[in-house]
Write an enzyme that holds these catalytic residues in place. Structure first.
Site, short mmCIF file in Angstrom:
data_model
loop_
_atom_site.label_atom_id
_atom_site.label_comp_id
_atom_site.label_asym_id
_atom_site.label_seq_id
_atom_site.Cartn_x
_atom_site.Cartn_y
_atom_site.Cartn_z
N GLU A 184 4.92 4.72 3.88
CA GLU A 184 4.39 6.11 4.17
C GLU A 184 5.62 6.79 4.52
OE1 GLU A 184 1.13 8.05 4.51
OE2 GLU A 184 2.84 9.53 5.05
N THR A 197 -10.71 3.80 3.58
CA THR A 197 -9.53 4.49 4.23
C THR A 197 -10.10 5.90 4.90
OG1 THR A 197 -9.08 6.47 2.68
CG2 THR A 197 -8.40 4.33 1.87
N TYR A 211 -9.54 8.89 4.70
CA TYR A 211 -9.90 10.06 3.97
C TYR A 211 -11.31 9.76 3.26
CZ TYR A 211 -5.89 13.19 3.68
OH TYR A 211 -5.01 14.16 3.94
N GLU A 250 0.92 -1.28 0.14
CA GLU A 250 -0.18 -0.09 -0.05
C GLU A 250 0.88 1.29 0.01
OE1 GLU A 250 -2.36 0.51 3.47
OE2 GLU A 250 -3.45 2.34 2.70
N ASP A 284 -10.67 10.81 -4.94
CA ASP A 284 -11.76 11.58 -5.15
C ASP A 284 -11.72 12.66 -6.07
OD1 ASP A 284 -9.64 12.93 -3.26
OD2 ASP A 284 -11.24 14.50 -3.10
N ASP A 307 -1.93 12.36 -3.07
CA ASP A 307 -2.20 14.08 -3.36
C ASP A 307 -2.12 14.08 -5.06
OD1 ASP A 307 -1.33 14.53 -0.58
OD2 ASP A 307 0.54 13.17 -0.92
N LYS A 327 -0.74 20.91 -10.57
CA LYS A 327 0.04 21.87 -11.47
C LYS A 327 0.57 20.93 -12.27
CE LYS A 327 0.41 25.69 -8.43
NZ LYS A 327 0.99 26.33 -7.10
C1 LIG Z 1 -3.99 12.23 0.98
S1 LIG Z 1 -3.14 11.16 2.07
C2 LIG Z 1 -4.14 9.65 2.05
C3 LIG Z 1 -3.81 8.67 2.99
C4 LIG Z 1 -4.63 7.31 3.07
N1 LIG Z 1 -4.24 6.69 1.78
C5 LIG Z 1 -6.02 7.49 2.97
O1 LIG Z 1 -6.85 7.39 2.13
O2 LIG Z 1 -6.43 8.01 4.12
C6 LIG Z 1 -1.69 10.80 0.79
C7 LIG Z 1 -0.68 9.95 1.90
O3 LIG Z 1 0.30 9.67 0.94
C8 LIG Z 1 1.47 9.84 1.27
N2 LIG Z 1 2.38 9.93 0.38
C9 LIG Z 1 2.51 10.76 -0.70
N3 LIG Z 1 3.40 10.40 -1.71
C10 LIG Z 1 4.23 9.57 -0.89
C11 LIG Z 1 5.68 8.86 -1.49
N4 LIG Z 1 5.87 9.29 -2.55
N5 LIG Z 1 5.90 7.90 -0.54
C12 LIG Z 1 5.29 7.63 0.64
N6 LIG Z 1 4.21 8.04 0.99
C13 LIG Z 1 3.57 9.10 0.21
C14 LIG Z 1 1.28 10.92 2.32
O4 LIG Z 1 2.40 11.44 3.43
C15 LIG Z 1 0.04 11.11 2.84
O5 LIG Z 1 -0.03 10.33 4.18
#
Ligand SMILES: C[S@@+](CC[C@H](N)C(=O)[O-])C[C@H]1O[C@@H](n2cnc3c(N)ncnc32)[C@H](O)[C@@H]1O
Length: 211
Positions: free
Chosen positions: A69, A190, A192, A44, A154, A118, A122
């Protein structure tokens, strides 16, 4: 994920150390057997606070779930959650998904989950999107033949973008929906996602199978 600094973060990470893979490079090619005798190892990416991690691992006890993470404040919450629930088949990597090839061997992994990454809307940040071609090439390398990526977001523009990048990078799409819960999703939500469902936001989802 932006999270408030936790003054006791170091102590909490240390206390949860049993579920972290301290040197993930050393498990490369041997995840399935490194922490038990699992049939498969799944990944994951960006597990956040770990609700999906814990529920998915509990529902699939024959697979080791390796959750990556990069934000320690989130990873520690996820780790504590898994420990509190007594779920044995999870290991966390505190690291960045851009190092996947260092952590996993070629064709080692049959399934990758990417939930609510994320969006990096951009254009100049396109390479940071977890469904951009550079990342998809990495996933292809570590996925087993016929291996799959289960992706949820989303974010409609990111979903539209991903509908183009996956097929262009050697994946076949299935289960494409722009309203996952209307279609009766039976899998874990999840952290989110729970908030989105509560506020009526529709969830886009697809499965991308390595061709
Ligand atoms: C918007 S949050 C969503 C968290 C979870 N998947 C949820 O749906 O509740 C995105 C997560 O991905 C992690 N993340 C983003 N880019 C990452 C990367 N390149 N490597 C590891 N983690 C990453 C961020 O730190 C963040 O905790």
């Amino acid at each position: 994920m932006r999270m408030r600094k936790k003054p006791n973060l170091g102590a909490r990470l240390e206390a949860a150390g049993s579920v972290f893979a301290a040197t993930p490079e050393e498990q490369r090619g041997r995840w399935r057997a490194a922490f038990g005798d699992y049939a498969e190892a799944h990944i994951e990416i960006g597990c956040g606070k770990g609700k999906f991690t814990a529920e998915t691992a509990a529902a699939n006890p024959d697979a080791l779930l390796v959750a990556i993470e990069r934000v320690p404040e989130a990873a520690v919450v996820a780790a504590e959650r898994v420990i509190a629930a007594g779920i044995p088949n999870v290991r966390f990597i505190r690291g960045d998904a851009n190092r996947l090839r260092e952590y996993f061997a070629e064709a080692e992994i049959p399934r990758i989950y990417i939930n609510f990454p994320d969006p990096w809307h951009k254009a100049r940040h396109e390479k940071r999107r977890l469904t951009s071609p550079g990342y998809l090439a990495m996933y292809r390398d570590i996925l087993a033949p016929g291996g799959e990526i289960r992706f949820r977001t989303d974010n409609v523009p990111l979903f539209g973008y991903s509908l183009e990048t996956f097929p262009a990078c050697g994946f076949a799409l299935s289960g494409v929906t722009r309203d996952l819960h209307a279609d009766g999703a039976a899998t874990a939500a999840t952290d989110y996602e729970t908030k989105f469902i509560a506020s009526g936001v529709k969830i886009c989802s697809l499965t991308a199978v390595k061709e």
